[in-house]
Design an enzyme around this catalytic site. Structure first.
Site, short mmCIF file in Angstrom:
data_model
loop_
_atom_site.label_atom_id
_atom_site.label_comp_id
_atom_site.label_asym_id
_atom_site.label_seq_id
_atom_site.Cartn_x
_atom_site.Cartn_y
_atom_site.Cartn_z
N ASN A 14 0.83 -1.22 0.00
CA ASN A 14 0.00 0.00 0.00
C ASN A 14 0.86 1.26 0.00
O ASN A 14 0.53 2.24 -0.66
CB ASN A 14 -0.96 0.00 1.19
N HIS A 110 -8.02 -0.81 6.13
CA HIS A 110 -8.37 -2.07 6.79
C HIS A 110 -8.99 -3.02 5.76
O HIS A 110 -9.82 -2.61 4.95
CB HIS A 110 -9.36 -1.79 7.93
N ASP A 146 -9.97 0.31 14.45
CA ASP A 146 -10.74 0.18 13.21
C ASP A 146 -12.12 0.83 13.28
O ASP A 146 -13.10 0.28 12.76
CB ASP A 146 -10.84 -1.30 12.78
N VAL A 173 -5.78 -5.46 -4.42
CA VAL A 173 -5.92 -4.72 -5.69
C VAL A 173 -6.80 -3.49 -5.46
O VAL A 173 -6.50 -2.38 -5.94
CB VAL A 173 -6.52 -5.64 -6.78
C1 GAR Z 1 -3.34 -4.51 4.10
O1 GAR Z 1 -4.20 -5.43 3.49
C2 GAR Z 1 -4.06 -3.73 5.17
O2 GAR Z 1 -5.40 -3.53 4.88
C3 GAR Z 1 -3.88 -4.62 6.36
O3 GAR Z 1 -2.58 -5.11 6.25
C4 GAR Z 1 -2.24 -5.24 4.88
C5 GAR Z 1 -0.88 -4.64 4.65
O4 GAR Z 1 -0.43 -4.88 3.35
N1 GAR Z 1 -4.07 -3.89 7.57
C6 GAR Z 1 -4.58 -4.42 8.67
O5 GAR Z 1 -4.92 -5.59 8.75
C7 GAR Z 1 -4.68 -3.46 9.84
N2 GAR Z 1 -5.32 -4.10 10.96
P1 GAR Z 1 0.82 -4.12 2.75
O6 GAR Z 1 1.93 -4.15 3.80
O7 GAR Z 1 1.18 -4.88 1.53
O8 GAR Z 1 0.40 -2.72 2.44
#
Ligand code: GAR
Length: 192
Positions: A14, A110, A146, A173
């Site tokens: 992200n 989230h 959250d 995505v």
């Molecule tokens: C993401 O899917 C985000 O929504 C989630 O962690 C992932 C991080 O992905 N966040 C949570 O679960 C927060 N409680 P990334 O490191 O590839 O961005």
């Protein structure tokens, strides 16, 4: 441009989606700093590739001192001139120390359609509940986990053979699409 600071615990996809949106001219922003809390976080390698300063603040050095951990984060963010804090896969509970330093300026992403499936198992819990549609949410953070005003959501169908991994990949995505949008929207809805 918006002055962003990003907090990430893991892969940082992200975080990188923000860098790509900025590079493509879709988000008028600068990422001043990445803060990460796990020494091996892939997010740090992404920061290095993009030439973004990355600072490790390891929560293990602040056992039971969540406020001090957050104060160390605030210090770096302020030093770097950050205005908006983006929690992009930040797996720590945020305290009032960060929230009061950046009122209405802390954004979280989230992997579920909030208010359903809060917490760290958003994808697994949706799968176990048997819902047919889940998704992702970008919202302003507040003191509960959250919760807080929702900025943007995207829906993702759950397919019959989904595992947490395949479902999460499709959710991501959408995350990469809505996170930059939500930041731009927040800046319009909550101007300085
Ligand atoms: C993401 O899917 C985000 O929504 C989630 O962690 C992932 C991080 O992905 N966040 C949570 O679960 C927060 N409680 P990334 O490191 O590839 O961005």
């Amino acid at each position: 441009p918006l002055q962003l600071g990003v907090l990430a615990s893991g892969s940082g996809s992200n975080f990188e989606s923000l860098l790509e949106a900025i590079a493509a001219g879709k988000l008028q922003a600068h990422i001043k700093v990445l803060i990460y809390n796990n020494p091996g976080a892939k997010a740090a390698a992404r920061a290095q590739r993009w030439g973004i300063p990355a600072v490790l603040i390891n929560h293990r050095d602040y056992k039971k001192r969540r406020q001090e951990f957050d104060a160390a984060i605030v210090e770096i963010l302020k030093e770097q001139g950050v205005e908006w804090v983006i929690m992009a896969g930040w797996m720590r509970i945020v305290t009032a120390v960060i929230l009061s330093a950046f009122p209405n300026r802390v954004i979280n992403i989230h992997p579920s359609l909030l208010p359903s499936f809060r917490g760290i198992r958003g994808v697994e819990d949706a799968l176990e509940a048997g819902v047919k549609i889940t998704g992702c949410t970008v919202h302003l953070a507040d003191l509960e986990v959250d919760t807080g005003p929702i900025l943007v959501q995207a829906a993702v169908p759950v397919l019959p053979d989904d595992t947490p991994e395949t479902l999460h990949a499709r959710i991501q995505v959408q995350e990469h699409r809505i996170l930059p949008q939500a930041i731009a929207l927040a800046a319009r809805q909550y101007p300085q």
